[in-house]
Design a protein around this motif. Structure first.
Motif, PDB file in Angstrom:
ATOM      1  N   UNK A  94       0.807  -1.213   0.000  1.00  0.00           N
ATOM      2  CA  UNK A  94       0.000   0.000   0.000  1.00  0.00           C
ATOM      3  C   UNK A  94       0.847   1.273   0.000  1.00  0.00           C
ATOM      4  N   UNK A  95       2.104   1.181   0.423  1.00  0.00           N
ATOM      5  CA  UNK A  95       2.952   2.371   0.432  1.00  0.00           C
ATOM      6  C   UNK A  95       3.261   2.855  -0.980  1.00  0.00           C
ATOM      7  N   UNK A  96       2.968   2.030  -1.985  1.00  0.00           N
ATOM      8  CA  UNK A  96       3.223   2.409  -3.374  1.00  0.00           C
ATOM      9  C   UNK A  96       1.949   2.859  -4.098  1.00  0.00           C
ATOM     10  N   UNK A  97       0.825   2.867  -3.411  1.00  0.00           N
ATOM     11  CA  UNK A  97      -0.414   3.313  -4.031  1.00  0.00           C
ATOM     12  C   UNK A  97      -0.372   4.829  -4.244  1.00  0.00           C
ATOM     13  N   UNK A  98      -1.063   5.282  -5.291  1.00  0.00           N
ATOM     14  CA  UNK A  98      -1.197   6.709  -5.542  1.00  0.00           C
ATOM     15  C   UNK A  98       0.059   7.378  -6.052  1.00  0.00           C
ATOM     16  N   UNK A  99       0.995   6.610  -6.595  1.00  0.00           N
ATOM     17  CA  UNK A  99       2.264   7.184  -7.050  1.00  0.00           C
ATOM     18  C   UNK A  99       2.439   7.051  -8.570  1.00  0.00           C
ATOM     19  N   UNK A 100       1.344   6.725  -9.269  1.00  0.00           N
ATOM     20  CA  UNK A 100       1.378   6.656 -10.728  1.00  0.00           C
ATOM     21  C   UNK A 100       1.920   5.352 -11.283  1.00  0.00           C
ATOM     22  N   UNK A 101       2.176   4.381 -10.409  1.00  0.00           N
ATOM     23  CA  UNK A 101       2.770   3.125 -10.870  1.00  0.00           C
ATOM     24  C   UNK A 101       1.782   2.322 -11.700  1.00  0.00           C
ATOM     25  N   UNK A 102       0.539   2.216 -11.246  1.00  0.00           N
ATOM     26  CA  UNK A 102      -0.451   1.404 -11.958  1.00  0.00           C
ATOM     27  C   UNK A 102      -0.660   1.910 -13.387  1.00  0.00           C
ATOM     28  N   UNK A 103      -0.773   3.217 -13.556  1.00  0.00           N
ATOM     29  CA  UNK A 103      -0.979   3.774 -14.901  1.00  0.00           C
ATOM     30  C   UNK A 103       0.192   3.455 -15.813  1.00  0.00           C
ATOM     31  N   UNK A 104       1.412   3.595 -15.288  1.00  0.00           N
ATOM     32  CA  UNK A 104       2.595   3.305 -16.094  1.00  0.00           C
ATOM     33  C   UNK A 104       2.675   1.826 -16.452  1.00  0.00           C
ATOM     34  N   UNK A 105       2.328   0.959 -15.503  1.00  0.00           N
ATOM     35  CA  UNK A 105       2.345  -0.480 -15.763  1.00  0.00           C
ATOM     36  C   UNK A 105       1.349  -0.837 -16.854  1.00  0.00           C
ATOM     37  N   UNK A 106       0.152  -0.255 -16.797  1.00  0.00           N
ATOM     38  CA  UNK A 106      -0.849  -0.525 -17.837  1.00  0.00           C
ATOM     39  C   UNK A 106      -0.328  -0.113 -19.211  1.00  0.00           C
ATOM     40  N   UNK A 107       0.346   1.018 -19.282  1.00  0.00           N
ATOM     41  CA  UNK A 107       0.867   1.494 -20.565  1.00  0.00           C
ATOM     42  C   UNK A 107       1.944   0.556 -21.096  1.00  0.00           C
ATOM     43  N   UNK A 108       2.848   0.131 -20.225  1.00  0.00           N
ATOM     44  CA  UNK A 108       3.907  -0.785 -20.649  1.00  0.00           C
ATOM     45  C   UNK A 108       3.326  -2.124 -21.097  1.00  0.00           C
ATOM     46  N   UNK A 109       2.374  -2.643 -20.340  1.00  0.00           N
ATOM     47  CA  UNK A 109       1.752  -3.930 -20.676  1.00  0.00           C
ATOM     48  C   UNK A 109       0.951  -3.829 -21.971  1.00  0.00           C
ATOM     49  N   UNK A 110       0.265  -2.709 -22.168  1.00  0.00           N
ATOM     50  CA  UNK A 110      -0.513  -2.506 -23.395  1.00  0.00           C
ATOM     51  C   UNK A 110       0.414  -2.448 -24.602  1.00  0.00           C
ATOM     52  N   UNK A 111       1.524  -1.740 -24.441  1.00  0.00           N
ATOM     53  CA  UNK A 111       2.508  -1.683 -25.526  1.00  0.00           C
ATOM     54  C   UNK A 111       2.993  -3.081 -25.891  1.00  0.00           C
ATOM     55  N   UNK A 112       3.319  -3.882 -24.886  1.00  0.00           N
ATOM     56  CA  UNK A 112       3.812  -5.239 -25.147  1.00  0.00           C
ATOM     57  C   UNK A 112       2.731  -6.081 -25.828  1.00  0.00           C
ATOM     58  N   UNK A 113       1.501  -5.953 -25.371  1.00  0.00           N
ATOM     59  CA  UNK A 113       0.404  -6.741 -25.935  1.00  0.00           C
ATOM     60  C   UNK A 113       0.151  -6.418 -27.396  1.00  0.00           C
ATOM     61  N   UNK A 114       0.168  -5.129 -27.715  1.00  0.00           N
ATOM     62  CA  UNK A 114      -0.184  -4.717 -29.073  1.00  0.00           C
ATOM     63  C   UNK A 114       1.000  -4.761 -30.033  1.00  0.00           C
ATOM     64  N   UNK A 115       2.166  -4.354 -29.585  1.00  0.00           N
ATOM     65  CA  UNK A 115       3.284  -4.209 -30.513  1.00  0.00           C
ATOM     66  C   UNK A 115       4.274  -5.378 -30.480  1.00  0.00           C
TER      67      UNK A 115
END
Length: 222
Positions: free
Chosen positions: A108-129
């Motif tokens: 929980x100490x890592x919540x609200x620090x923009x990590x989830x959004x960045x992870x989704x972007x990286x995973x989406x890039x890998x999935x599509x490209x």
């Protein structure tokens, strides 16, 4: 497929790494992690898991040929701390290349620090490209506001709402089912065919293009 390749990115002052999960580090998921109701209540896992549960999950993941899974690590110099996981599961190749995506940050100490959004972007890039998928699916139970916002930043959009799928904190909760479409022309045409894309999908397509552009610039694949 099972575990995905190492991908690194900087999020503010944090160096985050997506990399295979190490079995001896699984205690990070449960201590306290998923044994906290605040972490697990929107996951519908039914109780607090113990180490043996995570070890069983690890063995299933390790041999799953229709999934790509990463541990989410915080790297500080030569030290790494496992703080969660993200995955593409149920990968289908017929009749359409698609998968179900998900992420979890157990610390929980890592919540609200923009990590989830960045992870989704990286995973989406890998999935599509890298995998050539056309569509990603995900689901969020009502009340999990931060998770839905993080998905929307990568271009996920609502498909339909399923009523009364969970009972949390004394209330029946609905579930939003979302999708993210590969914005590349070849994939976009394959998905829509002769149909006219919806306005919300067009808006989401722009968001997905921006997410992929961010990943190309900020994610390093080792």
């Amino acid at each position: 497929m099972a575990f995905g390749p190492i991908m690194q990115m900087n999020i503010g002052d944090l160096q985050i790494e997506l990399a295979p999960i190490e079995k001896e580090k699984l205690h990070a998921f449960i201590s306290p992690g998923l044994q906290q109701a605040s972490v697990s209540k929107y996951l519908a896992i039914g109780g607090a898991p113990v180490l043996e549960d995570e070890q069983e999950w690890f063995e299933k993941v390790r041999t799953d040929k229709n999934a790509v899974v990463w541990g989410i690590w915080h790297r500080e110099g030569s030290e790494r701390r496992l703080i969660g996981s993200t995955a593409l599961e149920g990968i289908e190749r017929h009749p359409l290349n698609q998968a179900t995506s998900g992420s979890l940050i157990v610390d929980r100490s890592y919540w609200g620090r923009g990590i989830a959004s960045a992870i989704h972007k990286a995973r989406t890039w890998y999935a599509f490209e890298q995998l050539g998928l056309v569509r990603l699916k995900s689901a969020v139970i009502h009340g999990n506001i931060a998770s839905k916002k993080a998905l929307e930043k990568s271009g996920y959009t609502l498909v339909y709402t399923e009523r009364n799928t969970a009972f949390i904190d004394g209330v029946l909760r609905h579930q939003d089912n979302l999708e993210c479409l590969n914005p590349a022309d070849w994939a976009w045409s394959r998905w829509w065919g002769d149909d006219t894309p919806t306005e919300s999908s067009q808006t989401a397509r722009t968001a997905t293009k921006e997410a992929l552009a961010w990943a190309r610039q900020n994610v390093v694949v080792l």
